[in-house]
Design a protein around this motif. Structure first.
Motif, PDB file in Angstrom:
ATOM      1  N   GLU A 138      23.003  44.340  39.727  1.00 26.61           N
ATOM      2  CA  GLU A 138      23.899  43.363  39.123  1.00 26.61           C
ATOM      3  C   GLU A 138      23.082  41.760  38.110  1.00 26.61           C
ATOM      4  OE1 GLU A 138      27.252  41.829  40.575  1.00 26.61           O
ATOM      5  OE2 GLU A 138      27.439  43.638  42.511  1.00 26.61           O
ATOM      6  N   PRO A 139      22.149  41.793  38.864  1.00 25.81           N
ATOM      7  CA  PRO A 139      21.321  40.527  37.682  1.00 25.81           C
ATOM      8  C   PRO A 139      21.196  41.006  35.822  1.00 25.81           C
ATOM      9  CG  PRO A 139      20.832  40.698  40.036  1.00 25.81           C
ATOM     10  CD  PRO A 139      21.303  42.285  40.006  1.00 25.81           C
ATOM     11  N   GLN A 140      20.535  42.398  36.104  1.00 26.85           N
ATOM     12  CA  GLN A 140      20.563  42.671  34.785  1.00 26.85           C
ATOM     13  C   GLN A 140      22.135  43.090  34.410  1.00 26.85           C
ATOM     14  OE1 GLN A 140      17.783  43.321  33.712  1.00 26.85           O
ATOM     15  NE2 GLN A 140      17.264  42.668  35.630  1.00 26.85           N
ATOM     16  N   ARG A 181      36.281  40.297  42.996  1.00 21.55           N
ATOM     17  CA  ARG A 181      36.051  41.629  42.078  1.00 21.55           C
ATOM     18  C   ARG A 181      36.259  41.430  40.597  1.00 21.55           C
ATOM     19  NH1 ARG A 181      38.979  43.713  47.167  1.00 21.55           N
ATOM     20  NH2 ARG A 181      40.968  44.060  45.808  1.00 21.55           N
ATOM     21  N   ALA A 182      37.794  40.977  40.275  1.00 20.48           N
ATOM     22  CA  ALA A 182      37.996  40.517  38.397  1.00 20.48           C
ATOM     23  C   ALA A 182      36.813  40.063  37.468  1.00 20.48           C
ATOM     24  CB  ALA A 182      39.129  39.687  38.535  1.00 20.48           C
ATOM     25  N   PHE A 183      36.034  39.102  38.825  1.00 17.90           N
ATOM     26  CA  PHE A 183      35.177  38.014  38.676  1.00 17.90           C
ATOM     27  C   PHE A 183      33.551  39.363  37.904  1.00 17.90           C
ATOM     28  CE2 PHE A 183      31.043  35.623  39.183  1.00 17.90           C
ATOM     29  CZ  PHE A 183      31.064  34.556  37.964  1.00 17.90           C
ATOM     30  N   HIS A 184      33.399  40.151  38.756  1.00 20.86           N
ATOM     31  CA  HIS A 184      32.599  40.608  38.509  1.00 20.86           C
ATOM     32  C   HIS A 184      32.806  42.100  37.588  1.00 20.86           C
ATOM     33  CE1 HIS A 184      29.659  39.435  41.585  1.00 20.86           C
ATOM     34  NE2 HIS A 184      30.782  38.940  42.706  1.00 20.86           N
ATOM     35  N   GLN A 185      33.902  42.430  37.855  1.00 19.22           N
ATOM     36  CA  GLN A 185      34.259  43.090  36.516  1.00 19.22           C
ATOM     37  C   GLN A 185      34.237  42.274  34.965  1.00 19.22           C
ATOM     38  OE1 GLN A 185      35.006  46.363  37.396  1.00 19.22           O
ATOM     39  NE2 GLN A 185      35.350  46.948  35.447  1.00 19.22           N
ATOM     40  N   ALA A 186      34.806  41.388  34.788  1.00 24.62           N
ATOM     41  CA  ALA A 186      34.707  40.943  33.799  1.00 24.62           C
ATOM     42  C   ALA A 186      33.294  40.808  32.983  1.00 24.62           C
ATOM     43  CB  ALA A 186      35.401  39.358  33.490  1.00 24.62           C
ATOM     44  N   ILE A 187      32.181  40.166  34.793  1.00 29.27           N
ATOM     45  CA  ILE A 187      30.754  40.116  33.739  1.00 29.27           C
ATOM     46  C   ILE A 187      30.366  41.396  33.601  1.00 29.27           C
ATOM     47  CG2 ILE A 187      28.746  39.382  34.467  1.00 29.27           C
ATOM     48  CD1 ILE A 187      29.995  37.329  36.350  1.00 29.27           C
ATOM     49  N   ALA A 188      30.162  42.853  33.913  1.00 27.64           N
ATOM     50  CA  ALA A 188      30.151  43.839  33.644  1.00 27.64           C
ATOM     51  C   ALA A 188      30.846  44.128  32.189  1.00 27.64           C
ATOM     52  CB  ALA A 188      30.627  45.132  34.328  1.00 27.64           C
ATOM     53  N   GLU A 189      32.168  44.179  31.924  1.00 28.69           N
ATOM     54  CA  GLU A 189      32.812  44.293  30.938  1.00 28.69           C
ATOM     55  C   GLU A 189      32.057  43.658  29.669  1.00 28.69           C
ATOM     56  OE1 GLU A 189      36.719  44.408  31.017  1.00 28.69           O
ATOM     57  OE2 GLU A 189      37.120  45.833  32.432  1.00 28.69           O
ATOM     58  N   ALA A 190      31.428  42.404  29.966  1.00 22.90           N
ATOM     59  CA  ALA A 190      30.791  41.408  29.092  1.00 22.90           C
ATOM     60  C   ALA A 190      29.544  42.148  28.313  1.00 22.90           C
ATOM     61  CB  ALA A 190      30.904  40.111  29.437  1.00 22.90           C
ATOM     62  N   ALA A 191      28.954  42.611  29.610  1.00 21.21           N
ATOM     63  CA  ALA A 191      27.623  43.473  29.405  1.00 21.21           C
ATOM     64  C   ALA A 191      27.617  44.442  27.798  1.00 21.21           C
ATOM     65  CB  ALA A 191      26.992  44.123  30.240  1.00 21.21           C
ATOM     66  N   GLY A 192      28.498  45.496  28.000  1.00 20.66           N
ATOM     67  CA  GLY A 192      28.788  45.783  27.416  1.00 20.66           C
ATOM     68  C   GLY A 192      28.073  47.237  26.897  1.00 20.66           C
ATOM     69  N   ASN A 193      28.084  47.789  28.054  1.00 21.63           N
ATOM     70  CA  ASN A 193      27.704  49.238  28.518  1.00 21.63           C
ATOM     71  C   ASN A 193      28.265  50.209  29.998  1.00 21.63           C
ATOM     72  OD1 ASN A 193      25.393  51.405  30.178  1.00 21.63           O
ATOM     73  ND2 ASN A 193      23.968  50.578  28.553  1.00 21.63           N
ATOM     74  N   SER A 194      28.974  50.779  29.455  1.00 29.62           N
ATOM     75  CA  SER A 194      29.553  51.314  30.441  1.00 29.62           C
ATOM     76  C   SER A 194      29.330  52.410  31.267  1.00 29.62           C
ATOM     77  CB  SER A 194      31.041  52.520  29.278  1.00 29.62           C
ATOM     78  OG  SER A 194      29.759  53.902  28.890  1.00 29.62           O
ATOM     79  N   VAL A 195      28.166  52.696  31.520  1.00 29.32           N
ATOM     80  CA  VAL A 195      26.979  53.665  32.178  1.00 29.32           C
ATOM     81  C   VAL A 195      26.904  52.242  33.860  1.00 29.32           C
ATOM     82  CG1 VAL A 195      25.728  54.173  33.258  1.00 29.32           C
ATOM     83  CG2 VAL A 195      26.569  55.399  31.148  1.00 29.32           C
ATOM     84  N   LEU A 196      26.794  50.949  33.416  1.00 27.54           N
ATOM     85  CA  LEU A 196      25.979  50.102  34.545  1.00 27.54           C
ATOM     86  C   LEU A 196      28.227  49.945  33.836  1.00 27.54           C
ATOM     87  CD1 LEU A 196      24.060  47.481  32.835  1.00 27.54           C
ATOM     88  CD2 LEU A 196      23.496  49.886  34.537  1.00 27.54           C
ATOM     89  N   ILE A 197      29.077  49.469  33.997  1.00 28.47           N
ATOM     90  CA  ILE A 197      30.037  49.289  34.668  1.00 28.47           C
ATOM     91  C   ILE A 197      30.639  50.293  35.439  1.00 28.47           C
ATOM     92  CG2 ILE A 197      32.708  49.393  34.222  1.00 28.47           C
ATOM     93  CD1 ILE A 197      32.167  48.160  30.987  1.00 28.47           C
ATOM     94  N   ASP A 198      30.592  51.624  35.310  1.00 30.34           N
ATOM     95  CA  ASP A 198      30.755  52.364  35.978  1.00 30.34           C
ATOM     96  C   ASP A 198      30.104  52.725  37.496  1.00 30.34           C
ATOM     97  OD1 ASP A 198      33.128  53.263  34.316  1.00 30.34           O
ATOM     98  OD2 ASP A 198      31.950  54.992  33.781  1.00 30.34           O
ATOM     99  N   ALA A 199      28.651  52.034  37.698  1.00 32.92           N
ATOM    100  CA  ALA A 199      27.672  51.851  38.803  1.00 32.92           C
ATOM    101  C   ALA A 199      27.905  50.551  39.078  1.00 32.92           C
ATOM    102  CB  ALA A 199      26.043  51.781  38.092  1.00 32.92           C
ATOM    103  N   GLN A 200      28.752  49.519  38.848  1.00 30.18           N
ATOM    104  CA  GLN A 200      28.867  48.466  39.683  1.00 30.18           C
ATOM    105  C   GLN A 200      29.853  48.414  40.430  1.00 30.18           C
ATOM    106  OE1 GLN A 200      31.181  46.005  38.209  1.00 30.18           O
ATOM    107  NE2 GLN A 200      30.775  44.035  39.942  1.00 30.18           N
ATOM    108  N   ARG A 201      30.984  48.865  39.806  1.00 31.37           N
ATOM    109  CA  ARG A 201      32.291  48.845  40.291  1.00 31.37           C
ATOM    110  C   ARG A 201      32.427  49.045  41.310  1.00 31.37           C
ATOM    111  NH1 ARG A 201      35.007  52.340  37.346  1.00 31.37           N
ATOM    112  NH2 ARG A 201      35.804  50.110  35.512  1.00 31.37           N
ATOM    113  N   PRO A 202      32.062  50.671  42.206  1.00 31.98           N
ATOM    114  CA  PRO A 202      31.936  51.422  43.641  1.00 31.98           C
ATOM    115  C   PRO A 202      31.114  50.160  44.695  1.00 31.98           C
ATOM    116  CG  PRO A 202      31.107  52.405  42.338  1.00 31.98           C
ATOM    117  CD  PRO A 202      31.154  51.722  41.218  1.00 31.98           C
ATOM    118  N   LEU A 203      29.947  50.104  43.640  1.00 35.58           N
ATOM    119  CA  LEU A 203      29.266  48.783  44.959  1.00 35.58           C
ATOM    120  C   LEU A 203      29.904  47.981  45.143  1.00 35.58           C
ATOM    121  CD1 LEU A 203      26.400  49.260  43.090  1.00 35.58           C
ATOM    122  CD2 LEU A 203      26.718  50.489  44.932  1.00 35.58           C
ATOM    123  N   HIS A 204      30.575  47.122  44.363  1.00 37.08           N
ATOM    124  CA  HIS A 204      31.006  45.965  44.654  1.00 37.08           C
ATOM    125  C   HIS A 204      31.947  45.769  45.679  1.00 37.08           C
ATOM    126  CE1 HIS A 204      33.288  41.967  44.075  1.00 37.08           C
ATOM    127  NE2 HIS A 204      31.928  42.179  44.185  1.00 37.08           N
TER     128      HIS A 204
END
Length: 287
Positions: A138-140, A181-204
């Motif tokens: 998540e820091p990345q 959850r919506a906040f962390h999801q929005a940040i992941a989407e802003a990162a623009g990397n679908s692989v990171l989005i899929d990795a972050q969601r179940p962890l959170h």
């Protein structure tokens, strides 16, 4: 008796040049033997009718089951069967079966062959491993979001901060966690990397269940302040500060969980009782 032959042809159809044709020229008409000729013109093809998009029943079952798991309506350690889930969701067996296997791949359920399944309880060790993974990923994600976030996405993230600020009262814990959850999801989407989005969601999502059970009364306010710090860093488009504030956020959560006297207690992981509605067993399962 004379016979009449009717010749039907498409206009515009040209026969290939051939030595048998007078002068070797193309013949784009045909004569009939007799006096009647029927001509059929080619009609332009009609555009295909686009079917309205349909929501997959399997996806509907998956979304509904995950919502019930994350809200603890289906509690950790609870034993359920596919027929019981079909009755609960009012869906057929196949979409429920597909949803269950998808949830199993994400670590939310454990299937017992020929028996049923258990809503998987996360031990303290499991939660600490989840948080360790989050502290790496998540820091990345936050750093990338600070670099790549669009103006529209930043407005949306700030709106989530405003929304959650009105939910820090303990009475609104469930609503706050949805906003979290919506906040962390929005940040992941802003990162623009679908692989990171899929990795972050179940962890959170898996750590979110622990939040519902072990958070201290002031935890919502603490989390809100940490979210605001992350948002400010991303808003300044400062990737270093964004990564640091996100790491501090995850480490703060870890400290609050580990610092509890009952952090490793089984009672924090498995419910005291299990709802017997919809054919579910009134029992706890220790794994």
């Amino acid at each position: 008796m004379s016979k009449k032959f009717h010749v039907i042809y498409h206009t515009g159809l040209k026969l290939p040049s051939h030595s048998n044709y007078p002068g070797g020229v193309h013949r784009d008409t045909m004569s009939s033997v007799g006096s009647s000729i029927a001509v059929v013109k080619t009609r332009p093809a009609r555009p295909a009718i686009q079917a309205a998009p349909r929501v997959s029943l399997a996806n509907t079952a998956y979304t509904d089951l995950k919502r019930r798991i994350l809200s603890l309506e289906l509690e950790p350690g609870q034993f359920v069967t596919e027929p019981a889930l079909c009755d609960l969701l009012e869906l057929g067996r196949m979409p429920v079966h597909q949803a269950v296997h998808r949830l199993m791949s994400e670590g939310f359920v454990q299937i017992l062959p020929r028996k049923g399944m258990i809503i998987r309880p996360d031990s303290l060790h499991d939660v600490l491993e989840l948080l360790e993974a989050r502290s790496i990923i998540e820091p990345q994600i936050a750093a990338l979001a600070a670099k790549r976030i669009s103006a529209e996405q930043l407005v949306a993230v700030r709106a989530l901060i405003v929304r959650s600020s009105g939910l820090v009262d303990e009475r609104h814990r469930s609503e706050f966690l949805i906003a979290d959850r919506a906040f962390h999801q929005a940040i992941a989407e802003a990162a623009g990397n679908s692989v990171l989005i899929d990795a972050q969601r179940p962890l959170h999502e898996r750590t979110a269940r622990r939040h519902l059970r072990v958070w201290e009364p002031d935890a919502l306010s603490v989390t809100q302040r940490e979210h605001e710090a992350i948002c400010r860093a991303i808003g300044r488009r400062d990737p270093v500060a964004a990564a640091k504030t996100m790491l501090a956020h995850v480490q703060s959560l870890r400290k609050r969980i580990v610092g509890r006297p009952d952090a490793g207690a089984r009672s924090m992981l498995v419910p005291e009782s299990v709802d017997s509605r919809h054919g579910m067993l009134n029992s706890k399962v220790s794994l």
